[in-house]
Write a protein that holds these residues in place. Structure first.
Motif, mmCIF file in Angstrom:
data_model
loop_
_atom_site.group_PDB
_atom_site.id
_atom_site.type_symbol
_atom_site.label_atom_id
_atom_site.label_comp_id
_atom_site.label_asym_id
_atom_site.label_seq_id
_atom_site.Cartn_x
_atom_site.Cartn_y
_atom_site.Cartn_z
ATOM 1 N N ILE A 63 27.182 12.350 -44.485
ATOM 2 C CA ILE A 63 28.043 11.384 -45.179
ATOM 3 C C ILE A 63 27.681 9.966 -44.753
ATOM 4 N N LEU A 64 27.418 9.770 -43.455
ATOM 5 C CA LEU A 64 27.017 8.452 -42.959
ATOM 6 C C LEU A 64 25.718 7.999 -43.624
ATOM 7 N N LEU A 65 24.735 8.897 -43.710
ATOM 8 C CA LEU A 65 23.471 8.547 -44.358
ATOM 9 C C LEU A 65 23.673 8.246 -45.843
ATOM 10 N N LEU A 66 24.594 8.975 -46.475
ATOM 11 C CA LEU A 66 24.879 8.735 -47.887
ATOM 12 C C LEU A 66 25.464 7.343 -48.094
ATOM 13 N N CYS A 67 26.346 6.922 -47.186
ATOM 14 C CA CYS A 67 26.925 5.581 -47.275
ATOM 15 C C CYS A 67 25.846 4.515 -47.116
ATOM 16 N N ILE A 68 24.896 4.754 -46.200
ATOM 17 C CA ILE A 68 23.796 3.801 -46.008
ATOM 18 C C ILE A 68 22.923 3.739 -47.261
ATOM 19 N N ALA A 69 22.677 4.906 -47.867
ATOM 20 C CA ALA A 69 21.868 4.943 -49.091
ATOM 21 C C ALA A 69 22.527 4.150 -50.206
ATOM 22 N N MET A 70 23.848 4.278 -50.354
ATOM 23 C CA MET A 70 24.554 3.525 -51.395
ATOM 24 C C MET A 70 24.508 2.028 -51.113
ATOM 25 N N ALA A 71 24.575 1.665 -49.843
ATOM 26 C CA ALA A 71 24.493 0.249 -49.478
ATOM 27 C C ALA A 71 23.110 -0.316 -49.790
ATOM 28 N N ILE A 72 22.084 0.509 -49.640
ATOM 29 C CA ILE A 72 20.716 0.063 -49.900
ATOM 30 C C ILE A 72 20.480 -0.136 -51.396
ATOM 31 N N THR A 73 20.881 0.851 -52.197
ATOM 32 C CA THR A 73 20.615 0.786 -53.637
ATOM 33 C C THR A 73 21.611 -0.105 -54.369
ATOM 34 N N ARG A 74 22.829 -0.193 -53.840
ATOM 35 C CA ARG A 74 23.906 -0.986 -54.450
ATOM 36 C C ARG A 74 24.193 -0.559 -55.880
ATOM 37 N N ARG A 75 23.984 0.714 -56.164
ATOM 38 C CA ARG A 75 24.302 1.220 -57.495
ATOM 39 C C ARG A 75 24.803 2.659 -57.393
ATOM 40 N N PRO A 76 26.008 2.855 -56.842
ATOM 41 C CA PRO A 76 26.566 4.211 -56.732
ATOM 42 C C PRO A 76 26.626 4.882 -58.100
ATOM 43 N N ASN A 77 26.330 6.163 -58.146
ATOM 44 C CA ASN A 77 26.386 6.900 -59.399
ATOM 45 C C ASN A 77 26.816 8.335 -59.128
ATOM 46 N N MET A 78 26.874 9.114 -60.168
ATOM 47 C CA MET A 78 27.323 10.494 -60.066
ATOM 48 C C MET A 78 26.483 11.289 -59.076
ATOM 49 N N GLY A 79 25.225 10.929 -58.943
ATOM 50 C CA GLY A 79 24.337 11.659 -58.054
ATOM 51 C C GLY A 79 24.797 11.671 -56.612
ATOM 52 N N TYR A 80 25.412 10.577 -56.170
ATOM 53 C CA TYR A 80 25.880 10.511 -54.790
ATOM 54 C C TYR A 80 27.038 11.479 -54.553
ATOM 55 N N GLY A 81 27.891 11.626 -55.551
ATOM 56 C CA GLY A 81 28.988 12.591 -55.429
ATOM 57 C C GLY A 81 28.478 14.009 -55.348
ATOM 58 N N ILE A 82 27.484 14.321 -56.197
ATOM 59 C CA ILE A 82 26.890 15.657 -56.155
ATOM 60 C C ILE A 82 26.209 15.887 -54.819
ATOM 61 N N SER A 83 25.549 14.868 -54.315
ATOM 62 C CA SER A 83 24.869 14.974 -53.029
ATOM 63 C C SER A 83 25.855 15.275 -51.905
ATOM 64 N N LEU A 84 27.043 14.669 -51.972
ATOM 65 C CA LEU A 84 28.066 14.926 -50.959
ATOM 66 C C LEU A 84 28.502 16.388 -50.972
ATOM 67 N N VAL A 85 28.685 16.943 -52.168
ATOM 68 C CA VAL A 85 29.047 18.360 -52.287
ATOM 69 C C VAL A 85 27.943 19.236 -51.702
ATOM 70 N N GLU A 86 26.702 18.878 -51.980
ATOM 71 C CA GLU A 86 25.575 19.633 -51.439
ATOM 72 C C GLU A 86 25.554 19.563 -49.907
ATOM 73 N N GLY A 87 25.905 18.393 -49.356
ATOM 74 C CA GLY A 87 25.927 18.245 -47.906
ATOM 75 C C GLY A 87 26.943 19.164 -47.264
ATOM 76 N N VAL A 88 28.111 19.304 -47.898
ATOM 77 C CA VAL A 88 29.138 20.216 -47.386
ATOM 78 C C VAL A 88 28.643 21.660 -47.461
ATOM 79 N N LEU A 89 28.038 22.019 -48.588
ATOM 80 C CA LEU A 89 27.510 23.373 -48.752
ATOM 81 C C LEU A 89 26.419 23.651 -47.740
ATOM 82 N N PHE A 90 25.584 22.658 -47.474
ATOM 83 C CA PHE A 90 24.503 22.821 -46.501
ATOM 84 C C PHE A 90 25.071 23.072 -45.099
ATOM 85 N N GLY A 91 26.157 22.384 -44.758
ATOM 86 C CA GLY A 91 26.792 22.619 -43.467
ATOM 87 C C GLY A 91 27.292 24.053 -43.340
ATOM 88 N N ILE A 92 27.823 24.590 -44.433
ATOM 89 C CA ILE A 92 28.265 25.985 -44.438
ATOM 90 C C ILE A 92 27.078 26.923 -44.251
#
Length: 234
Positions: A63-92
């Motif tokens: 999640i921390l890396l995702l926040c940094i990525a959004m700060a770098i691109t400055r264009r949050p989109n649906m992909g970041y939300g999907i990526s967050l779900v994938e991160g949770v699944l990956f932890g499982i």
């Protein structure tokens, strides 16, 4: 078919990559020669703050890396939300794989085999991630967005970031655990060669054998609108 290439679903590439990488990380730890560099920081945090397990710390880290990525691109989109779900699944997946590998036999010869197998599975898994063209896991999304935004070669930044993770993990171990823990020869080797081999596999093997296409409407829409990675340099 497209010429001699076989169509490989992007969704299957993502799932395959997630399974291979989670398995390789846990096999790394089981080998006794360290852990993969991207998992080293959350693993250290799980030792320092055991109130949360390895998989949970991995989610927090991503999640921390995702926040940094959004700060770098400055264009949050649906992909970041999907990526967050994938991160949770990956932890499982990490917690499941850790349990599955907890009782595998161990001796010196097998530990070498596990280390080699973990590297191979890691290279193959990350390569599937990079060619899924779907929102990646946050750690891979972070690397991809830096590469695209600053026009850096994938292998170069991947190696730099891996070394940073390795050094940070070692520092956490020294300061909080009294020594370097689970940062071994396998971790060092992985930090220096993963970027190179992922680059070779994606461009030299996967791109020659497969054409990666999405099969679901959600991924098709994402690819048509938000997928600069289709033109990334690896």
């Amino acid at each position: 078919m497209n010429g001699e290439k076989r169509v490989f679903p992007c969704e299957l590439a993502l799932l395959t990559g997630m399974l291979l990488v989670s398995f390789s990380i846990c096999l790394f730890v089981r080998s006794g020669y360290g852990v993969t560099v991207l998992a080293s920081i959350p693993l250290m945090l799980s030792y320092v703050f055991p109130v949360m397990d390895f998989g949970t710390w991995n989610v927090i880290y991503q999640i921390l890396l995702l926040c940094i990525a959004m700060a770098i691109t400055r264009r949050p989109n649906m992909g970041y939300g999907i990526s967050l779900v994938e991160g949770v699944l990956f932890g499982i997946f990490l917690n499941i794989m850790k349990e599955l590998l907890a009782d595998i036999p161990m001796n010196f010869e097998l530990s070498i085999v596990y280390l080699i197998a973990a590297h191979i599975l890691l290279f193959l898994g990350v390569s599937f991630f990079m060619r899924s063209y779907i929102p990646l896991l946050p750690c891979d999304l972070f690397i991809r967005d830096v590469v695209i935004t600053y026009h850096i070669r994938y292998r170069t930044f991947k190696t730099i970031f891996d070394i940073f993770c390795m050094v940070t993990s070692a520092v956490i171990g020294l300061l909080c655990l009294g020594g370097i823990v689970d940062i071994g020869i396998g971790t060092v080797i992985s930090a220096f060669i993963t970027g190179y081999f992922v680059s070779r596999i994606t461009s030299g093997i996967y791109d020659r054998l497969f054409e990666f296409r999405p099969v679901t409407k959600l991924c098709t829409r994402y690819l048509s609108d938000d997928a600069p990675c289709k033109n990334e340099r690896v």
